[in-house]
Design a protein around this motif. Structure first.
Motif, mmCIF file in Angstrom:
data_model
loop_
_atom_site.group_PDB
_atom_site.id
_atom_site.type_symbol
_atom_site.label_atom_id
_atom_site.label_comp_id
_atom_site.label_asym_id
_atom_site.label_seq_id
_atom_site.Cartn_x
_atom_site.Cartn_y
_atom_site.Cartn_z
ATOM 1 N N GLY A 140 0.685 -1.330 -0.416
ATOM 2 C CA GLY A 140 -0.090 -0.121 0.011
ATOM 3 C C GLY A 140 0.802 1.162 -0.319
ATOM 4 N N THR A 141 0.016 2.501 -0.377
ATOM 5 C CA THR A 141 0.731 3.997 -0.582
ATOM 6 C C THR A 141 0.495 4.485 -0.002
ATOM 7 O OG1 THR A 141 1.833 2.921 -2.784
ATOM 8 C CG2 THR A 141 1.660 5.003 -2.261
ATOM 9 N N LEU A 142 0.803 5.660 0.716
ATOM 10 C CA LEU A 142 0.089 6.757 2.063
ATOM 11 C C LEU A 142 1.296 7.477 1.904
ATOM 12 C CD1 LEU A 142 -0.713 4.661 5.445
ATOM 13 C CD2 LEU A 142 -1.946 5.651 2.938
ATOM 14 N N THR A 143 1.157 9.013 1.910
ATOM 15 C CA THR A 143 2.075 10.666 2.366
ATOM 16 C C THR A 143 1.172 11.397 2.895
ATOM 17 O OG1 THR A 143 3.201 11.666 0.650
ATOM 18 C CG2 THR A 143 1.126 11.866 0.157
ATOM 19 N N PHE A 144 2.012 12.114 3.479
ATOM 20 C CA PHE A 144 1.178 13.303 3.986
ATOM 21 C C PHE A 144 1.587 14.590 3.497
ATOM 22 C CE2 PHE A 144 4.626 12.070 6.299
ATOM 23 C CZ PHE A 144 5.256 13.420 6.486
ATOM 24 N N HIS A 145 0.828 15.928 3.683
ATOM 25 C CA HIS A 145 0.863 16.790 2.984
ATOM 26 C C HIS A 145 1.318 17.701 3.927
ATOM 27 C CE1 HIS A 145 -0.610 14.966 -0.707
ATOM 28 N NE2 HIS A 145 -1.588 14.410 -0.314
ATOM 29 N N ARG A 146 1.295 19.216 3.609
ATOM 30 C CA ARG A 146 1.433 20.726 4.906
ATOM 31 C C ARG A 146 0.660 20.886 5.115
ATOM 32 N NH1 ARG A 146 4.810 24.743 3.392
ATOM 33 N NH2 ARG A 146 6.127 24.492 1.233
ATOM 34 N N ASN A 147 -0.222 21.292 4.320
ATOM 35 C CA ASN A 147 -1.880 21.028 5.367
ATOM 36 C C ASN A 147 -2.404 20.059 6.052
ATOM 37 O OD1 ASN A 147 -3.058 19.295 3.792
ATOM 38 N ND2 ASN A 147 -4.122 20.156 2.433
ATOM 39 N N SER A 148 -1.259 18.810 6.620
ATOM 40 C CA SER A 148 -1.829 17.672 7.507
ATOM 41 C C SER A 148 -0.881 17.657 8.375
ATOM 42 C CB SER A 148 -1.439 16.292 7.096
ATOM 43 O OG SER A 148 -1.779 16.292 6.003
ATOM 44 N N MET A 149 -0.013 19.015 8.689
ATOM 45 C CA MET A 149 0.812 19.594 10.084
ATOM 46 C C MET A 149 0.386 20.612 10.506
ATOM 47 S SD MET A 149 3.959 17.975 9.024
ATOM 48 C CE MET A 149 2.982 16.838 9.148
ATOM 49 N N CYS A 150 0.340 20.539 12.107
ATOM 50 C CA CYS A 150 -0.374 21.485 13.039
ATOM 51 C C CYS A 150 -0.263 22.883 12.841
ATOM 52 C CB CYS A 150 -0.664 21.364 14.232
ATOM 53 S SG CYS A 150 -1.818 18.954 14.060
ATOM 54 N N GLY A 151 0.892 22.819 12.788
ATOM 55 C CA GLY A 151 1.371 24.020 13.350
ATOM 56 C C GLY A 151 2.963 24.962 12.638
#
Length: 626
Positions: A229-240
């Motif tokens: 499986g493939t995942l990633t995350f983005h700038r807007n996933s960060m909280c601050g």
């Protein structure tokens, strides 16, 4: 180009106050001023562009790296400056084009303030006089940097003016790896059942351009392929900030495959692969692992446990920051003894990226020789998770705005929900219950129910060694800041969990967060119940608490107070190794990272009847009946 261009930072909105019953204040490291990330010392918003013909920075050697499949290369940089200063420095940037073209979209108000020139921190930095004290006289020197493949090209930027008022005076040519998208840095983890090994890795391939898989099988036998499986995350996933601002860097794509139906105690080989849309295949180098034993199986089983490892640069970058000087010492000691290690548990505070996302790549590269060969199990620490108004149990900014997302994505654990980082894990005769101290563990909480269920599910006949581990100290610590608070633990730590440790006869409880080593006597109801220090036998009448947070970060001072429950203390970097010989014999060893030698140890020997035996008030009343 403007002479002075300001970096626009995203400011945190005001945070509503909460009562002490709802949130805990994060105490310790930040209050003692020792946990600022080295990259945070660079005042990017003060940068001015002052390109000068009297200064130059050049790459000495080829600009194409990894042509033979290497995932790292040493690069030499030659510097020249007609007006040298002792605070001249070089930053490594990736992507190589680090100017305003890669800045996120701005609001109209931000545009009026002037477009920023640099929106991202360097991956690392080094002062020009690092290896040449004559630099300030000659204006010439060379620096060596170790670059890892991080899915992008690189450039080296030469600055004067120090870290506080940087002036960009020269930029090098770009360098890049032969295949920046290559699959790299595998990390193994135990699955939800004993016969599953998970493999997680990082690449630059999204699923629309390549299909990820693992090619694996018995060593020397026919190999098969399992999907990933493939995942990633983005700038807007960060909280601050800085994770959302200057610390942001694209993490690439994270792939996980489940290698199922393993045979116990068999050596397997594996490769990471991507099937490209044109039909060609990109493969990694070959790795290997030994599958776990069947639960309860009697064989030699060796587990390493420690916390607070951090990351450290082998090229000496960021060298003036007294931050994590023991990290590579621990890493290399474990690598050298890896033939005698079956699994590793790193119980929180991994790279201390603190919102500088590029540092996660550096960390996965650093531990790859370990994590690619044995299960590398992690727990959530405050520097992975804690952030205001993010559902964390503690108030604080320790994660740098990450709020758990990189750790939960980059590392697999057999949790039902990886955002709730608690889980059970079996390895042969060991049963592990790993808690998440950044979420509520108190009686009545969701996690409390899990912890009790995890303890209750241990078959002590087949898996006699029951281990609890968590990041923050929920047991006992003689750490200086705890002593000043008068608690010797996190608030309400052991008050809620003590009854579970006692009811289910937990052998040992391990904690990090405090950066030293301390072993506590077997404890029941806050009292030592056994004066022995080197050998324990018979009934399980108390839980032994161990602080093992000396994995590599700066060390924590002990209090001068005499804590009577403390058996052994050490102000140094080190780790614990548990060796189970059979269902009756266990060896505990504390080893210093600097030499791998044993400095504290004890043994446990007991029979199954000793686990069943009633101690203190641990059993229900019984009757005699015909």
């Amino acid at each position: 180009m403007r002479k002075k261009l300001y970096l626009l930072l995203v400011l945190l909105s005001s945070i509503n106050s909460v009562s002490c019953e709802e949130k805990y204040i994060s105490l310790g490291e930040h209050e003692h001023g020792q946990m600022e990330h080295p990259l945070s010392g660079i005042k990017l918003h003060n940068i001015v562009v002052a390109l000068s013909k009297s200064a130059s920075i050049k790459v000495d050697g080829p600009t194409l790296l990894g042509s033979k499949g290497e995932d790292f290369e040493w690069v030499t940089i030659n510097l020249r400056n007609a007006e040298p200063s002792q605070d001249d420095w070089v930053g490594v940037f990736s992507p190589a084009n680090f100017n305003e073209s890669i800045c996120p979209p701005q609001t109209s108000k931000e545009k009026q303030s002037g477009a920023p020139f640099i929106c991202t921190a360097p991956l690392k930095f080094k002062f020009a006089n690092y290896s040449n004290v004559k630099y300030t006289k000659t204006g010439k020197t060379s620096l060596k940097f170790r670059l890892i493949n991080q899915r992008g090209d690189f450039s080296f930027a030469f600055f004067s003016g120090g870290l506080q008022n940087p002036k960009l005076i020269s930029v090098s040519k770009y360098v890049t790896f032969f295949n920046p998208k290559a699959p790299l840095y595998p990390r193994l983890a135990l699955g939800k059942s004993w016969d599953i090994m998970t493999v997680t890795w990082t690449s630059g391939y999204n699923i629309d351009e390549a299909v990820p898989f693992v090619e694996w099988g018995w060593k020397g036998q026919e190999q098969k392929r399992s999907p990933a499986g493939t995942l990633t995350f983005h700038r807007n996933s960060m909280c601050g900030s800085p994770a959302r601002t200057v610390g942001w860097r694209d993490p690439g794509f994270i792939h996980t495959s489940f290698l199922k139906d393993l045979w116990p105690n068999v050596e397997y080989t594996y490769k990471l692969g991507h099937l490209l849309s044109n039909g060609s295949v990109v493969m990694s180098k070959q790795y290997s692992f030994k599958s776990p034993p069947f639960p309860g199986q009697e064989s030699l089983q060796r587990i390493v446990i420690f916390g607070d490892m951090g990351k450290q640069e082998r090229d000496g970058s960021n060298e003036y920051a007294d931050y994590q000087h023991g990290s590579l010492i621990t890493t290399d000691t474990l690598i050298n003894d890896l033939d005698n290690i079956d699994a590793v548990f790193l119980i929180g505070d991994l790279p201390y990226a603190n919102g500088y996302i590029s540092q996660w790549d550096q960390f996965t590269s650093q531990v790859e020789p370990i994590a690619s060969r044995v299960p590398f199990m992690i727990a959530s620490g405050n520097h992975e998770r804690t952030w205001e108004n993010s559902g964390s149990l503690y108030n604080g900014l320790d994660s740098g705005g990450e709020c758990g997302v990189p750790a939960e994505t980059l590392y697999y654990v057999p949790a039902e929900n990886r955002a709730k980082f608690w889980y059970a894990a079996d390895y042969g005769m060991f049963h592990f219950c790993i808690a998440d101290t950044e979420h509520d563990w108190r009686e009545g909480s969701e996690q409390y129910k899990f912890i009790e269920q995890c303890f209750a599910s241990a078959n002590r006949h087949k898996q006699p060694w029951l281990i609890f581990a968590a990041h923050r100290v929920l047991g006992y610590s003689s750490n200086d800041w705890y002593a000043k608070e008068g608690s010797f633990e996190e608030p309400m730590g052991r008050e809620h969990l003590q009854k579970l440790w006692q009811k289910y006869k937990v052998d040992m409880a391990f904690f990090g967060h405090v950066h030293n080593y301390e072993r506590v006597c077997p404890i029941y109801q806050n009292q030592c119940v056994n004066k022995e220090t080197s050998h324990y036998s018979g009934v399980v009448n108390g839980t032994i608490h161990v602080v093992v947070g000396g994995g590599g970060s700066h060390l924590s001072q002990f209090t001068s107070l005499n804590t009577r429950w403390s058996v052994f203390k050490d102000y140094d970097w080190g780790f614990v190794k548990l060796t189970a010989f059979n269902q009756s014999s266990l060896l505990f060893e504390y080893k210093k990272s600097k030499d791998g030698k044993v400095y504290d140890s004890f043994t446990i020997s007991r029979d199954y009847k000793d686990v069943l035996a009633c101690v203190h008030d641990g059993c229900e009343p019984t009757t005699l009946a015909n």
